[in-house]
Design an enzyme around this catalytic site. Sequence first.
Site, PDB file in Angstrom:
ATOM      1  N   SER A   1       0.832  -1.207   0.000  1.00 44.59           N
ATOM      2  CA  SER A   1       0.000   0.000   0.000  1.00 44.59           C
ATOM      3  C   SER A   1       0.867   1.258   0.000  1.00 44.59           C
ATOM      4  O   SER A   1       0.498   2.269  -0.607  1.00 44.59           O
ATOM      5  CB  SER A   1      -0.983  -0.008   1.172  1.00 44.59           C
ATOM      6  OG  SER A   1      -0.315   0.159   2.396  1.00 44.59           O
TER       7      SER A   1
ATOM      8  N   ASN B   1      13.324   4.570   4.677  1.00 44.38           N
ATOM      9  CA  ASN B   1      12.407   3.519   5.144  1.00 44.38           C
ATOM     10  C   ASN B   1      11.202   4.175   5.783  1.00 44.38           C
ATOM     11  O   ASN B   1      11.287   5.287   6.300  1.00 44.38           O
ATOM     12  CB  ASN B   1      13.132   2.668   6.200  1.00 44.38           C
ATOM     13  CG  ASN B   1      12.262   1.572   6.774  1.00 44.38           C
ATOM     14  OD1 ASN B   1      11.569   0.860   6.027  1.00 44.38           O
ATOM     15  ND2 ASN B   1      12.255   1.419   8.086  1.00 44.38           N
TER      16      ASN B   1
ATOM     17  N   HIS C   1       8.444   3.465   8.853  1.00 47.15           N
ATOM     18  CA  HIS C   1       8.259   2.610  10.027  1.00 47.15           C
ATOM     19  C   HIS C   1       6.974   3.010  10.744  1.00 47.15           C
ATOM     20  O   HIS C   1       6.724   4.205  10.934  1.00 47.15           O
ATOM     21  CB  HIS C   1       9.466   2.743  10.966  1.00 47.15           C
ATOM     22  CG  HIS C   1       9.366   1.829  12.130  1.00 47.15           C
ATOM     23  ND1 HIS C   1       9.654   0.484  12.043  1.00 47.15           N
ATOM     24  CD2 HIS C   1       8.938   2.041  13.396  1.00 47.15           C
ATOM     25  CE1 HIS C   1       9.417  -0.085  13.214  1.00 47.15           C
ATOM     26  NE2 HIS C   1       8.988   0.840  14.057  1.00 47.15           N
TER      27      HIS C   1
END
Length: 205
Positions: free
Chosen positions: A13, A109, A111
Site C-alpha cells: 500500500s 524507510n 516505520h
Amino acid sequence: MLSLAILGSGKGSNAGSIFEAIERGDLNAKVVCVVSDVEDAHILERARQHGIAAEFIDHAPFKTKLDGEAERRVIDTLKSRGADFIALAGYMRIVKSGLLEAFAGRIVNIHPSLLPAFPGLASWKQALDYGAKVAGCTVHFVDAGMDTGPIIVQKAVPVLEDDTAETLHARIQMEEHVAYPEALSLVASGRTRIAGRRVHISVEE
Ligand code: GAR
C-alpha cells in the site's frame, strides 16, 4: 528527478501511495523497479498494474536480513535498472553494509511508529500493548542500525479507547500514505540536508 527502486515484502500500500503521488504530479520521481523477497507479495502485482518492472529475488538462506549472494543480486538488479535511490516499503529485513555502501545516504524507510519508540516488528501492537496514547509513523534515512537513521517526516495518530491492533494499524497506514510521498518529495527537490542525527528541511523556494 529521483530514479527510485522500491523494496517490499507485503501488500504494497505504501508503494501504491508513491506510484499515485508520481502519477498526480506531486512527486518528481520515476519508479524504475520494485523488488520483493516474497514471491507472491501483492506489492509485485501492484507494481505491474502501474506498468512498473517487478521482480522477486530469493533471499535464501537468510530469513531476516539481505546479505550474501541475494544482496549482490539486488544491487546488480537495481543498478541495471538505473536506480539512484531506494525506498523500503514494508521490507521486513535488515539491510547490511553492501547495500548501504552501494547506495550511501540514498536509502529511506517507513516505520509504523513514532521512532525512537517501538522499533522492530508490529510496532502498532507494541504501542497499543504499552498503553501509548499517541502512535504514528516515521520516514527516515537508513543506517546500519534497526530503525535508527535520521528522521525526515513523522505523523502522529491518536490511540483511541476502542482501538484494536488492526484498527490502529489501519489509521497509521492512512498517515503513512501521506508521509512517504511527502518525505520523498522533500528529498527529490533537494530540500533535505543531514547534519548528525538531524535532517534539516529548507523552505520551499
Ligand atoms: C507498513 O505499515 C510499514 O510501515 C511496515 O509494514 C507495513 C507495510 O505495508 N513496515 C515495517 O514494519 C518495517 N519495520 P504495505 O506493504 O501495505 O506498504
